[in-house]
Scaffold this active site. Structure first.
Site, PDB file in Angstrom:
ATOM      1  N   TYR A   1       6.040   3.796   0.372  1.00  0.00           N
ATOM      2  CA  TYR A   1       5.131   3.129  -0.301  1.00  0.00           C
ATOM      3  C   TYR A   1       5.743   1.532  -0.482  1.00  0.00           C
ATOM      4  O   TYR A   1       6.929   1.369  -0.670  1.00  0.00           O
ATOM      5  CB  TYR A   1       5.096   3.515  -1.922  1.00  0.00           C
ATOM      6  CG  TYR A   1       4.177   2.446  -2.744  1.00  0.00           C
ATOM      7  CD1 TYR A   1       2.817   2.518  -2.637  1.00  0.00           C
ATOM      8  CD2 TYR A   1       4.767   2.063  -3.766  1.00  0.00           C
ATOM      9  CE1 TYR A   1       1.978   1.793  -3.421  1.00  0.00           C
ATOM     10  CE2 TYR A   1       3.792   1.155  -4.726  1.00  0.00           C
ATOM     11  CZ  TYR A   1       2.427   1.229  -4.351  1.00  0.00           C
ATOM     12  OH  TYR A   1       1.635   0.404  -5.203  1.00  0.00           O
TER      13      TYR A   1
ATOM     14  N   ASP B   1      12.436  -2.214   2.755  1.00  0.00           N
ATOM     15  CA  ASP B   1      12.061  -2.198   1.637  1.00  0.00           C
ATOM     16  C   ASP B   1      13.044  -1.917   0.483  1.00  0.00           C
ATOM     17  O   ASP B   1      12.948  -0.337   0.353  1.00  0.00           O
ATOM     18  CB  ASP B   1      10.496  -1.599   1.324  1.00  0.00           C
ATOM     19  CG  ASP B   1      10.030  -1.840   0.222  1.00  0.00           C
ATOM     20  OD1 ASP B   1      10.450  -2.066  -1.028  1.00  0.00           O
ATOM     21  OD2 ASP B   1       8.434  -1.478  -0.033  1.00  0.00           O
TER      22      ASP B   1
ATOM     23  N   LYS C   1      11.668  -4.524  -9.059  1.00  0.00           N
ATOM     24  CA  LYS C   1      12.256  -3.596 -10.078  1.00  0.00           C
ATOM     25  C   LYS C   1      13.525  -4.096 -10.604  1.00  0.00           C
ATOM     26  O   LYS C   1      13.423  -4.890 -11.569  1.00  0.00           O
ATOM     27  CB  LYS C   1      12.377  -2.297  -9.339  1.00  0.00           C
ATOM     28  CG  LYS C   1      10.876  -1.753  -9.316  1.00  0.00           C
ATOM     29  CD  LYS C   1      10.895  -0.450  -8.937  1.00  0.00           C
ATOM     30  CE  LYS C   1       9.306   0.068  -8.668  1.00  0.00           C
ATOM     31  NZ  LYS C   1       8.714   0.483  -7.500  1.00  0.00           N
TER      32      LYS C   1
HETATM   33  C1  LIG Z   1       7.638  -0.131  -6.507  1.00  0.00           C
HETATM   34  C2  LIG Z   1       7.707  -0.200  -5.224  1.00  0.00           C
HETATM   35  C3  LIG Z   1       6.879  -1.294  -4.453  1.00  0.00           C
HETATM   36  C4  LIG Z   1       5.777  -2.348  -5.344  1.00  0.00           C
HETATM   37  O1  LIG Z   1       6.383  -2.949  -6.225  1.00  0.00           O
HETATM   38  P1  LIG Z   1       5.351  -3.548  -7.652  1.00  0.00           P
HETATM   39  O2  LIG Z   1       6.337  -4.214  -8.704  1.00  0.00           O
HETATM   40  O3  LIG Z   1       4.995  -2.281  -8.133  1.00  0.00           O
HETATM   41  O4  LIG Z   1       4.375  -4.222  -6.836  1.00  0.00           O
HETATM   42  C5  LIG Z   1       7.225  -1.564  -3.286  1.00  0.00           C
HETATM   43  N1  LIG Z   1       8.026  -0.926  -2.539  1.00  0.00           N
HETATM   44  C6  LIG Z   1       8.727  -0.078  -3.132  1.00  0.00           C
HETATM   45  C7  LIG Z   1       9.619   0.910  -2.095  1.00  0.00           C
HETATM   46  C8  LIG Z   1       8.456   0.426  -4.247  1.00  0.00           C
HETATM   47  O5  LIG Z   1       8.874   1.529  -4.868  1.00  0.00           O
END
Ligand SMILES: *Cc1c(COP(=O)(O)O)cnc(C)c1O
Length: 436
Positions: A145, A240, A268
């Site tokens: 994701y 990511d 995060k």
């Molecule tokens: C949570 C998440 C995102 C998206 O971040 P948001 O602040 O919710 O837009 C992108 N990449 C990874 C790996 C994530 O866990």
């Protein structure tokens, strides 16, 4: 079963105005049954709902709250920052302070740009990679994701997976055609694509430890292989690290595995519970971003002093000696306790854990990619989730999320969690017998 009347009422009210009563689909209880709980406050490892029920919280706002809820030093920092004004729309020194902490922690990051979410970070990193390489295609991995930008809503993990929507209507076909999706941990598949059309690939984006299809660690050599193949093809490697950054260690997954990506996405934890994201990397790539270069990307509230302060205090506390060992010890203790409790009841589970990132699948292992993760018995997970909730343990209402531990989780919290899980397994077995 604890009373949920107030939550129920608030949910009905919310449903009149908010689609599904929530602002993010992962918060709804669609995958596990029932309706979401409305929370009133959090403190340390605990979260309290509007009916006065207390829970040991393993969601921790989906990862950011690695210090636990309402950490006194974070709150003190925030209070101080807020009293000086919440946003200036002009530069403030805290941006450079937080940027300095991040660049120091991640040697691959020469420069970075703050945004307001992980979604924005990944979306902007891809735009930058396309501009830098002059190419349009990207490679992502099934079950990973990267936020909800159009290019990534193709076999995305997390909420999209839970809802059984592998991609989303509203994403132009022409755009998703530029996103090639390959199985996680399958280096041969990447090699094959690079062989056929490597010169058209702008970037490979990957969660260095996948944590949105449950936790799936990289196979030995997978990340190294990606580094080599991207270099050979002249495309960028984007990590990511929105979850893994400052979670797997102070140096993120790149520090843990000793691999330098070209660009890194963060979010995060770096926001300490406020909306923050960032993307950064090699100076020669980052110089393309406006106003230094032609790649446009902006944000009204980006780098605001309040969010920056939350990040600065959080990283400052994480920098202390021994923090990540403590986290890992807690995770290992929980991992062993849950595994033992499941084994005693003969329930087939696979627990994947790396550092403090872990998740439990209701199937026999190994779980190394999305196909494996999908073998987990969702019905069993739903039952487990409900029994845990009723026992005062708040888990993410989805099989495909990690268990997020914080430094605030005590040995007693973990023992209680394992005990509640043990009772849940006993009940699940009994129910199974009575059904047969
Ligand atoms: C949570 C998440 C995102 C998206 O971040 P948001 O602040 O919710 O837009 C992108 N990449 C990874 C790996 C994530 O866990």
């Amino acid at each position: 079963m604890p009373p949920f009347e107030h939550s129920q009422k608030m949910y009905e009210q919310a449903c009149r105005l908010l689609p599904g009563g929530v602002d993010s689909p992962v918060r709804a209880f669609r995958a596990v049954g029932g309706s979401p709980l409305f929370m009133e406050r959090g403190s340390g490892s605990h979260i309290y709902d509007v009916d006065g029920n207390a829970y040991i919280d393993y969601v921790c706002s989906w990862g950011p709250l690695i210090l636990g809820h309402a950490h006194p030093e974070v709150i003190a920092g925030l209070t101080g920052a807020i009293s000086g004004g919440t946003s200036f729309g002009a530069p403030n020194e805290r941006e450079s302070v937080l940027a300095g902490l991040i660049a120091e922690a991640l040697p691959s990051v020469d420069k970075l740009r703050f945004v307001n979410s992980g979604t924005e970070a990944a979306m902007s990193a891809i735009r930058l990679a396309r501009a830098f390489t002059g190419r349009e295609k990207i490679i992502k991995f099934a079950g990973c994701y990267h936020g909800h930008a159009d290019s990534f809503l193709v076999q995305a993990g997390s909420g999209a997976l839970t809802l059984g929507v592998p991609s989303s209507p509203g994403v132009p076909q022409a755009l998703s055609a530029l996103t090639l999706v390959l199985p996680y941990n399958d280096l041969a598949a990447v090699e094959d694509v690079m062989h056929r059309c490597g010169s058209e690939i702008a970037a490979v984006i990957v969660e260095p430890v996948a944590a949105n299809m449950g936790v799936v660690p990289p196979a030995k050599g997978f990340l190294e292989g990606l580094r080599k193949l991207t270099r050979e093809a002249g495309c960028l490697l984007i990590f990511d690290e929105v979850i893994t950054g400052f979670r797997l260690g102070y140096g993120g997954a790149q520090g843990y595995y000793g691999i330098q990506p070209d660009l890194t996405c963060l979010g995060k934890i770096i926001g300490g519970g406020l909306p923050v994201g960032a993307y950064g990397g090699r100076a020669d790539i980052m110089m393309l971003i406006a106003p230094d270069g032609p790649v446009y990307q902006a944000g009204t509230l980006s780098g605001n002093p309040v969010a920056m302060e939350a990040g600065i205090v959080t990283l400052g506390l994480l920098k202390r000696q021994g923090v990540y060992r403590q986290l890992e010890e807690k995770a290992e203790y929980l991992d062993r306790g849950l595994a033992r409790a499941a084994a005693e009841e003969g329930i087939a589970v696979t627990i994947n854990r790396i550092g403090s990132l872990l998740s439990m699948f209701f199937c026999s292992g190994p779980v190394t990619d999305l196909d494996d993760a999908l073998k987990s018995d969702q019905e069993q997970f739903g039952r487990y989730f409900t029994l845990m909730l009723n026992g005062g343990i708040y888990l993410a209402p989805s099989q495909f999320e990690a268990i997020f531990l914080s430094l605030a989780h005590s040995r007693e919290d973990l023992d209680q969690t394992i005990a509640v899980a043990g009772r849940a397994f006993v009940l699940m077995n009994k129910e199974k017998v009575s059904r047969e």
